[in-house]
Scaffold this motif. Structure first.
Motif, PDB file in Angstrom:
ATOM      1  N   TYR A 125      69.255  14.252 107.447  1.00  0.00           N
ATOM      2  CA  TYR A 125      70.289  14.599 108.426  1.00  0.00           C
ATOM      3  C   TYR A 125      71.514  13.681 108.279  1.00  0.00           C
ATOM      4  O   TYR A 125      72.652  14.093 108.464  1.00  0.00           O
ATOM      5  CB  TYR A 125      69.702  14.486 109.830  1.00  0.00           C
ATOM      6  N   THR A 168      73.690  26.883 115.639  1.00  0.00           N
ATOM      7  CA  THR A 168      73.620  25.471 115.286  1.00  0.00           C
ATOM      8  C   THR A 168      74.463  24.663 116.269  1.00  0.00           C
ATOM      9  O   THR A 168      75.362  25.194 116.941  1.00  0.00           O
ATOM     10  CB  THR A 168      74.150  25.203 113.858  1.00  0.00           C
ATOM     11  N   VAL A 173      70.500  21.476 109.452  1.00  0.00           N
ATOM     12  CA  VAL A 173      71.191  21.869 110.684  1.00  0.00           C
ATOM     13  C   VAL A 173      70.220  21.732 111.855  1.00  0.00           C
ATOM     14  O   VAL A 173      69.007  21.655 111.670  1.00  0.00           O
ATOM     15  CB  VAL A 173      71.701  23.337 110.633  1.00  0.00           C
ATOM     16  N   GLU A 212      66.239  22.319 110.731  1.00  0.00           N
ATOM     17  CA  GLU A 212      65.908  23.126 109.567  1.00  0.00           C
ATOM     18  C   GLU A 212      67.033  23.076 108.536  1.00  0.00           C
ATOM     19  O   GLU A 212      68.120  22.547 108.803  1.00  0.00           O
ATOM     20  CB  GLU A 212      65.602  24.570 109.970  1.00  0.00           C
ATOM     21  N   PHE A 213      66.749  23.609 107.354  1.00  0.00           N
ATOM     22  CA  PHE A 213      67.757  23.638 106.297  1.00  0.00           C
ATOM     23  C   PHE A 213      68.350  25.039 106.188  1.00  0.00           C
ATOM     24  O   PHE A 213      67.623  26.035 106.239  1.00  0.00           O
ATOM     25  CB  PHE A 213      67.124  23.243 104.950  1.00  0.00           C
ATOM     26  N   ARG A 214      69.681  25.108 106.082  1.00  0.00           N
ATOM     27  CA  ARG A 214      70.354  26.369 105.807  1.00  0.00           C
ATOM     28  C   ARG A 214      71.295  26.128 104.632  1.00  0.00           C
ATOM     29  O   ARG A 214      72.121  25.211 104.684  1.00  0.00           O
ATOM     30  CB  ARG A 214      71.163  26.840 107.022  1.00  0.00           C
ATOM     31  N   ASP A 215      71.168  26.938 103.604  1.00  0.00           N
ATOM     32  CA  ASP A 215      71.979  26.758 102.390  1.00  0.00           C
ATOM     33  C   ASP A 215      71.866  25.326 101.872  1.00  0.00           C
ATOM     34  O   ASP A 215      72.864  24.715 101.469  1.00  0.00           O
ATOM     35  CB  ASP A 215      73.461  27.080 102.671  1.00  0.00           C
ATOM     36  N   ILE A 245      69.237  23.737 115.333  1.00  0.00           N
ATOM     37  CA  ILE A 245      69.408  24.995 116.060  1.00  0.00           C
ATOM     38  C   ILE A 245      69.109  24.752 117.534  1.00  0.00           C
ATOM     39  O   ILE A 245      68.058  24.218 117.877  1.00  0.00           O
ATOM     40  CB  ILE A 245      68.434  26.075 115.538  1.00  0.00           C
ATOM     41  N   GLU A 301      78.068  25.060 115.420  1.00  0.00           N
ATOM     42  CA  GLU A 301      78.644  26.320 115.911  1.00  0.00           C
ATOM     43  C   GLU A 301      78.928  26.232 117.413  1.00  0.00           C
ATOM     44  O   GLU A 301      79.980  26.667 117.886  1.00  0.00           O
ATOM     45  CB  GLU A 301      77.691  27.496 115.636  1.00  0.00           C
ATOM     46  N   LYS A 355      71.429  22.631 103.424  1.00  0.00           N
ATOM     47  CA  LYS A 355      71.931  21.551 104.281  1.00  0.00           C
ATOM     48  C   LYS A 355      71.206  21.535 105.612  1.00  0.00           C
ATOM     49  O   LYS A 355      70.902  22.579 106.175  1.00  0.00           O
ATOM     50  CB  LYS A 355      73.433  21.725 104.518  1.00  0.00           C
ATOM     51  N   LYS A 412      66.058  22.500 116.968  1.00  0.00           N
ATOM     52  CA  LYS A 412      65.086  22.673 115.891  1.00  0.00           C
ATOM     53  C   LYS A 412      65.771  22.287 114.588  1.00  0.00           C
ATOM     54  O   LYS A 412      66.846  22.779 114.273  1.00  0.00           O
ATOM     55  CB  LYS A 412      64.637  24.136 115.863  1.00  0.00           C
TER      56      LYS A 412
END
Lengths: 458, 458
Positions: free
Chosen positions: A274, B141, B230, B223-226, B232, B144, B228, B221
């Motif tokens: 992170y 996220t 993030v 987690e990885f997106r693309d 949630i 966001e 990276k 939460k």
């Protein structure tokens, strides 16, 4: 017996290493990290700090965004042979069992007293461990809990090193904490350990105030007892600040993404990710690898208890995380090494002293306010309401007593006033002298005698 | 329609009053609280601060223990006609409904869009309100969510005052926050509002960094997106930081008992009690009573929405809590009053400017970095990756642009570097000049031209 990463789940978190030549720090006066050998790890930290603090550079980060997070167990102090909070739980049960027959009859308490860690960790949810955690961490007020942690700190010793647990912090990490703060960073603990457990001593031990301690938590219950508001500890909404919980905890408690992260185990991997992956700001990650069986412990995949380091170590190169090799990167391990070698002072100072005058106020007759100094520089005493303790810094006629940890009981107003006056006076003390009359005078920076004490004969 | 204390339960908290003669502050230069009339309330605050900061006095409190907690809604800014976070929820639904048919079809979304607050609050658990909170606060996220709060801040205006919500803070409370910080206090928000909602702007608006914001929270939460990491947002383990939850939240997030507490409603009563009853340290409690229908609002038992003040007001005399009468104790309400009257600067500065050079680095061609200055001193712009905005302090040829709030999107490294350089440069700006060539030069304290901009013609 190996507890492995299981205890981590409930309580804690860890780290790792590379190699380098061990050299003594050349210029201890100006070197902010004298316990670090001149290896690539030390250079990496210094380079990073220089980059983000250079106002004219491309990597400048404003102070408000210089958030640095540190795991505690295995990163700032050891987590062997058992995590220290587990030692606290065992000591608590040992202390209470003789007076509490119902507690002593509990099968899991009996397992704990017998050191049967395997039984405590049986079952999918570590029911035994959870049971003894609940028995020692709930149903009491936060003040009562604080006092129990304080008692543990004062009365128990690490089985191998025979020192108070809170004296077993890593000197190189203490230097690092201070170095970062001196460069505008705000330092936080982000640990699987209980936040309430760590907050009792984090400020005195690390200079990290309670509000900068992120840890495992549960709700308290607000109620009145004897007309006064108290908070009762519960296990409701328990939050485990470990593994994926670490970035979750960072967001929940700090609300800002760190730019520097220090850990020692797979439990720290998520917060390292992170901090360093896709962070729009420059970032830094470091793992402490325990490689020094002689001075501390040596392990990674198979720790004595918690602190497994496998996946985070494997992920370090690709992510640019720096891996500290404790054995070769650190020229000393313990905070007290240096203190013990340089601390020289008159034997006449050692003993138990009774305050007679505090900043030109006499003392309340029935209230014994004391200061006991041991020959290793430990200072402790009683304000007549609360116990305090800590490490005095003594050299020649210089003495500093500022960093004391205190229990938090309330008492009658006159005694509380005296306590506040006494602790504020201690914080101002810079020198001492022992008069021909045998009295001890504590002096402030201007040379004023702000506390006068007489020796209590044994 | 009256929402009453119901919204409080989900989101927020409140305050109260005594009487006094309204007099202009006599010496605005040295007076730390010029917006406060010379009444007993102002004197009580100043007396308390003097007591706890006097090193030679009996009531001295070391800086580390000078914790001050402030409710937000109704204490630092208004909570009418609806709590501002509820306005955000309504605006979000309004903005999204046209593009999201499924969302628009939700009966509770339709109730919100129709302003049917009664329907949203029907049922024992305010199911409708909870539903629209979940729809606007989860499943995205944290980045966001931050961007959405930022958009709301930039684009919506308070229905009565026609200003951005974050410009509607109380000037007397802003002065109080600064006065306490200048005297070694650490200031915290302790609000029923969402921590994530407040942390987007708390530093720019109040000088309170995210880590000092205690509010209602729920887990995220990891987690990885693309590739990276993030976080949630979810509603798991939702914690409502209101009523008894306030001392619980203070313990959980700060870990230290406050010595000063400021609120405005019954939702703040528990934290006032926790701060002032049986505290071994000197302590201070204050309630803001909304008594000024002309300049703000007047209510206690029957607020426009949240902020009921009945039991806390009744408990104030016995507990020594100071009750501010907004109408007579404050000579001005809004932060911008003064700024608007004293801000005088060249009209030539007003307009939209394009950065051509930043600290002797040219700018990346395809990246338009802009600074737009409005005639009310509002500054905003684009770094080509993120939007920023804030209030410039301008007087004569002096200009300060340090307190900008920015969206937090990440972009290509070269653009991120330029953004960091630009924002760091803005923070250093103290003066400006407009050259004969029509270019705008921003100067640092040493008079160096650190940013050069050209006017963008409309």
């Amino acid at each position: 017996m190996r507890v492995s990463s299981l205890v981590v789940v409930a309580l804690l978190a860890s780290l790792s290493a590379a190699t380098a030549k061990a050299q003594p720090a050349s210029s201890p006066r100006v070197d902010p990290l004298p316990s670090w050998n001149e290896t690539a790890r030390k250079q990496a930290v210094i380079d990073f700090v220089n980059r983000v603090t250079d106002r004219d550079g491309d990597d400048y980060v404003p102070p408000a965004q210089r958030i640095a997070v540190f795991d505690n167990d295995g990163t700032l102090w050891p987590e062997a042979p058992l995590p220290f909070q587990v030692e606290f739980v065992f000591e608590e049960l040992k202390r209470r069992a003789p007076q509490e027959p119902k507690l002593a009859a509990d099968p899991m308490v009996q397992a704990a007293l017998a050191g049967d860690v395997k039984k405590l960790l049986a079952g999918k949810h570590y029911d035994g461990l959870m049971r003894i955690l609940a028995l020692t961490h709930t149903g009491i007020t936060t003040d009562e809990f604080n006092a129990r942690v304080e008692t543990w700190r004062e009365t128990t010793r690490h089985p191998r090193f025979q020192k108070a647990y809170t004296d077993l912090t890593y000197q190189p990490m203490q230097e690092l904490l201070k170095y970062l703060r001196d460069n505008g960073f705000e330092t936080f603990i982000v640990s699987g350990g209980g936040a309430d457990f760590m907050r009792v001593w984090s400020e005195a031990v690390y200079g990290i105030p309670p509000q900068n301690v992120v840890g495992s938590t549960a709700l308290t219950k607000f109620e009145f007892r004897d007309g006064k508001p108290v908070l009762i500890k519960t296990m409701d909404q328990a939050f485990v600040d470990d593994k994926d919980g670490k970035p979750v905890g960072i967001h929940q408690f700090i609300g800002r993404r760190p730019i520097a992260c220090f850990g020692n185990s797979d439990g720290d991997q998520a917060m390292l990710e992170y901090t360093t992956i896709g962070n729009p700001l420059p970032s830094f990650g470091m793992l402490v690898h325990h490689t020094d069986a002689e001075r501390e412990y040596a392990y990674d995949a198979h720790p004595p208890a918690s602190g497994t380091l496998v996946t985070a170590l494997a992920a370090a190169p690709a992510n640019g995380w720096n891996v500290v090799d404790m054995k070769t990167d650190w020229n000393q391990i313990w905070e007290t090494d240096k203190m013990e070698s340089t601390q020289t002072f008159s034997e006449a100072l050692v003993g138990n002293w009774l305050a007679e005058d505090i900043e030109n106020h006499g003392v309340v007759d029935r209230a014994q306010t004391t200061l006991e100094i041991a020959d290793d520089g430990t200072a402790a005493g009683n304000t007549s309401v609360n116990r305090y303790s800590g490490k005095a810094k003594i050299s020649g006629d210089k003495i500093e007593l500022g960093r004391m940890v205190m229990t938090r009981r309330a008492g009658p107003q006159s005694l509380m006033d005296q306590e506040t006056r006494f602790m504020a006076a201690l914080a101002k003390v810079t020198r001492y002298r022992i008069g021909d009359n045998g009295l001890l005078y504590l002096l402030d920076a201007e040379g004023n005698e702000i506390v006068r004490l007489s020796k209590i004969e044994d």
